[in-house]
Design an enzyme around this catalytic site. Sequence first.
Site, PDB file in Angstrom:
ATOM      1  N   ASP A  30       0.844  -1.194   0.000  1.00 55.69           N
ATOM      2  CA  ASP A  30       0.000   0.000   0.000  1.00 55.69           C
ATOM      3  C   ASP A  30       0.885   1.252   0.000  1.00 55.69           C
ATOM      4  OD1 ASP A  30      -3.221   0.505   0.986  1.00 55.69           O
ATOM      5  OD2 ASP A  30      -1.822   2.198   1.097  1.00 55.69           O
ATOM      6  N   ILE A  31       0.485   2.240  -0.783  1.00 51.43           N
ATOM      7  CA  ILE A  31       1.271   3.472  -0.920  1.00 51.43           C
ATOM      8  C   ILE A  31       1.212   4.318   0.355  1.00 51.43           C
ATOM      9  CG2 ILE A  31      -0.537   5.009  -1.826  1.00 51.43           C
ATOM     10  CD1 ILE A  31       1.462   5.740  -4.072  1.00 51.43           C
ATOM     11  N   ASN A  86     -12.806  -3.237   2.388  1.00 48.41           N
ATOM     12  CA  ASN A  86     -13.804  -2.187   2.552  1.00 48.41           C
ATOM     13  C   ASN A  86     -14.772  -2.210   1.367  1.00 48.41           C
ATOM     14  OD1 ASN A  86     -12.537  -1.234   4.932  1.00 48.41           O
ATOM     15  ND2 ASN A  86     -11.051  -0.104   3.705  1.00 48.41           N
ATOM     16  N   GLY A  92     -15.876   2.598   3.622  1.00 47.65           N
ATOM     17  CA  GLY A  92     -14.617   3.323   3.460  1.00 47.65           C
ATOM     18  C   GLY A  92     -13.823   2.919   2.234  1.00 47.65           C
ATOM     19  N   GLN A  93     -14.507   2.387   1.224  1.00 52.06           N
ATOM     20  CA  GLN A  93     -13.805   1.975   0.004  1.00 52.06           C
ATOM     21  C   GLN A  93     -13.515   3.197  -0.868  1.00 52.06           C
ATOM     22  OE1 GLN A  93     -16.025  -0.748  -2.504  1.00 52.06           O
ATOM     23  NE2 GLN A  93     -14.239  -1.257  -3.747  1.00 52.06           N
ATOM     24  N   SER A  94     -12.235   3.388  -1.210  1.00 52.69           N
ATOM     25  CA  SER A  94     -11.878   4.535  -2.053  1.00 52.69           C
ATOM     26  C   SER A  94     -11.485   4.119  -3.469  1.00 52.69           C
ATOM     27  CB  SER A  94     -10.739   5.338  -1.413  1.00 52.69           C
ATOM     28  OG  SER A  94      -9.582   4.554  -1.273  1.00 52.69           O
ATOM     29  N   HIS A  99     -10.206  -5.340  -3.378  1.00 60.11           N
ATOM     30  CA  HIS A  99      -8.862  -5.500  -2.820  1.00 60.11           C
ATOM     31  C   HIS A  99      -8.964  -5.887  -1.362  1.00 60.11           C
ATOM     32  CE1 HIS A  99     -10.069  -1.243  -2.557  1.00 60.11           C
ATOM     33  NE2 HIS A  99      -9.407  -1.186  -1.407  1.00 60.11           N
ATOM     34  N   HIS A 101      -6.876  -5.622   2.094  1.00 55.82           N
ATOM     35  CA  HIS A 101      -5.762  -5.067   2.860  1.00 55.82           C
ATOM     36  C   HIS A 101      -5.228  -6.158   3.781  1.00 55.82           C
ATOM     37  CE1 HIS A 101      -6.721  -0.657   2.280  1.00 55.82           C
ATOM     38  NE2 HIS A 101      -7.923  -1.150   2.043  1.00 55.82           N
TER      39      HIS A 101
END
Length: 113
Positions: A30-31, A86, A92-94, A99, A101
């Site tokens: 993750d960035i 999410n 809270g899915q952006s 995906h 986490h």
Amino acid sequence: MEDCLFCKIAAGEIPSNKLFEDDRILAFYDIDPQAPVHFLVIPKQHIPSAAALTEENGPLLGHVFATISRLCKELGVENGYRVVSNVGQDGGQSVPHLHFHVLAKRSLAWPPG
Ligand code: AMP
Ligand code: ZN
């Protein structure tokens, strides 16, 4: 899918810090890490979220979770980890591409915020 960030990462059109890749899935860091170990696992196929999964996706999900277990062992994760997906606005899915986490190497609070 056009204009999907994670489809572009899966296709190699946008670089990522890869941990593992095969024909079906990609794992990359993750960035914006929220734990000492924080990586994402995505299917290469565009699936919008966990809400779009069907019974037919069972083998893909088994592969995702078996890969997460193996990668955590390889990364020296000894005290457990958290897998989160999410879904939608309240979840809270952006990024609207399924995906998972994976967070590890710190004690994680429960319940989440
Ligand atoms: P979510 O908010 O659950 O949809 O998770 C999306 C995650 O993708 C966030 O944790 C972001 O930090 C992460 N992210 C966004 N862009 C990138 C990128 N280019 N490379 C790696 N991770 C990313
Ligand atoms: Zn996509």
